[in-house]
Design a protein around this motif. Structure first.
Motif, PDB file in Angstrom:
ATOM      1  N   LYS A 142      26.960  57.493  58.057  1.00 13.02           N
ATOM      2  CA  LYS A 142      26.463  58.517  57.121  1.00 13.02           C
ATOM      3  C   LYS A 142      26.941  59.912  57.547  1.00 13.02           C
ATOM      4  O   LYS A 142      27.387  60.702  56.720  1.00 13.02           O
ATOM      5  CB  LYS A 142      24.917  58.482  57.056  1.00 13.02           C
ATOM      6  N   SER A 143      26.828  60.203  58.839  1.00 17.02           N
ATOM      7  CA  SER A 143      27.217  61.530  59.333  1.00 17.02           C
ATOM      8  C   SER A 143      28.739  61.681  59.370  1.00 17.02           C
ATOM      9  O   SER A 143      29.285  62.688  58.910  1.00 17.02           O
ATOM     10  CB  SER A 143      26.638  61.752  60.733  1.00 17.02           C
ATOM     11  N   GLY A 157      30.081  61.413  55.794  1.00 14.08           N
ATOM     12  CA  GLY A 157      29.505  62.479  54.965  1.00 14.08           C
ATOM     13  C   GLY A 157      30.286  63.773  55.036  1.00 14.08           C
ATOM     14  O   GLY A 157      30.572  64.390  54.004  1.00 14.08           O
ATOM     15  N   VAL A 158      30.664  64.160  56.233  1.00 11.76           N
ATOM     16  CA  VAL A 158      31.340  65.445  56.387  1.00 11.76           C
ATOM     17  C   VAL A 158      32.750  65.387  55.781  1.00 11.76           C
ATOM     18  O   VAL A 158      33.222  66.356  55.168  1.00 11.76           O
ATOM     19  CB  VAL A 158      31.341  65.892  57.878  1.00 11.76           C
ATOM     20  N   ASP A 171      23.429  67.633  57.515  1.00  9.51           N
ATOM     21  CA  ASP A 171      22.930  66.445  58.197  1.00  9.51           C
ATOM     22  C   ASP A 171      21.429  66.650  58.412  1.00  9.51           C
ATOM     23  O   ASP A 171      21.026  67.558  59.138  1.00  9.51           O
ATOM     24  CB  ASP A 171      23.667  66.243  59.529  1.00  9.51           C
ATOM     25  N   ASP A 215      19.307  65.145  60.079  1.00  7.15           N
ATOM     26  CA  ASP A 215      18.870  65.064  61.485  1.00  7.15           C
ATOM     27  C   ASP A 215      18.926  66.448  62.151  1.00  7.15           C
ATOM     28  O   ASP A 215      18.065  66.790  62.968  1.00  7.15           O
ATOM     29  CB  ASP A 215      19.770  64.101  62.275  1.00  7.15           C
ATOM     30  N   ALA A 243      23.721  63.819  54.657  1.00  5.94           N
ATOM     31  CA  ALA A 243      23.613  62.610  55.482  1.00  5.94           C
ATOM     32  C   ALA A 243      22.173  62.554  55.995  1.00  5.94           C
ATOM     33  O   ALA A 243      21.710  63.493  56.646  1.00  5.94           O
ATOM     34  CB  ALA A 243      24.588  62.678  56.642  1.00  5.94           C
ATOM     35  N   THR A 244      21.472  61.503  55.664  1.00  7.35           N
ATOM     36  CA  THR A 244      20.093  61.365  56.143  1.00  7.35           C
ATOM     37  C   THR A 244      20.083  60.577  57.456  1.00  7.35           C
ATOM     38  O   THR A 244      21.089  59.986  57.846  1.00  7.35           O
ATOM     39  CB  THR A 244      19.240  60.603  55.103  1.00  7.35           C
TER      40      THR A 244
END
Ligand SMILES: Nc1ncnc2c1ncn2[C@@H]1O[C@H](COP(=O)(O)OP(=O)(O)O)[C@@H](O)[C@H]1O
Ligand SMILES: O=C(O)C1=C[C@@H](OP(=O)(O)O)[C@@H](O)[C@H](O)C1
Ligand SMILES: [Mg+2]
Length: 163
Positions: A14-15, A18-19, A31, A33, A75-76
């Protein structure tokens, strides 16, 4: 509106994806987080050890339910799906994409779970967590992207093709 939210198990990318997705689309990237760490002025692992799993989930729910974004890839964290308010809010402001990977491939990818600070209850195995979570990821997904046998670029391309 026009936001994209990535959900899925820890380690699905996801991270990382995502970017790059945000760059490709000309979007911003957030993000969740890092938003949690910024609000709490503590690391995720410190929050989990100091507040316990339920405390962390409550904070994660509140932070995600408060995200304001436009043309942003979000991004979760993998555990966001335990937060009802968070998921209702994210579903309203974004297209929710579930990055799906089989248990077998995920186990190989993840290595040491403890280092990742995954929200795992006492006695719960990765397999238990996977089975509990998949139901929730499927429930909240607008789009599911199957990552099996795809490298990062191929997964990214599948997302772009689907949008
Ligand atoms: N096909 C793939 N898609 C996404 N990530 C991959 C892939 N193969 C290996 N990886 C690796 O898996 C890890 C994913 O981590 P991360 O982006 O932090 O996931 P998440 O944010 O979903 O927990 C990265 O180290 C990335 O390089
Ligand atoms: O799935 C989980 O239990 C968690 C995943 C982490 O994020 P990633 O999914 O980005 O690894 C982070 O939010 C936290 O440590 C809990
Ligand atoms: Mg992440």
């Amino acid at each position: 509106m026009k936001n994209i939210v990535l959900i899925g198990m820890p380690g699905v990318g996801k991270s990382t994806i995502g970017v790059i997705l945000a760059k490709e689309l000309g979007y911003q990237f957030v993000d969740a987080d890092l938003l949690i760490q910024e609000q709490e002025k503590r690391l995720l692992k410190e929050i989990i050890s100091e507040e316990g799993i339920e405390g962390f989930i409550a904070i994660e729910n509140q932070v995600n339910a408060s995200i304001e974004a436009d043309r942003t890839v979000i991004a979760t964290g993998g555990s966001v799906v335990y937060g009802k308010e968070a998921m209702e809010h994210l579903g309203e402001i974004a297209t929710v994409i579930y990055l799906k990977l089989s248990y077998k491939a995920l186990r190989k990818r993840l290595g040491n779970l403890k280092n990742r600070g995954v929200v795992l209850r006492d006695g719960q195995t990765l397999k238990d967590l996977y089975e509990e979570r998949v139901v929730l990821y499927e429930k909240y997904a607008d789009i599911t992207i199957d990552e099996e046998n795809k490298n990062l670029e191929e997964t990214l391309q599948s997302i772009i093709d689907t949008l």
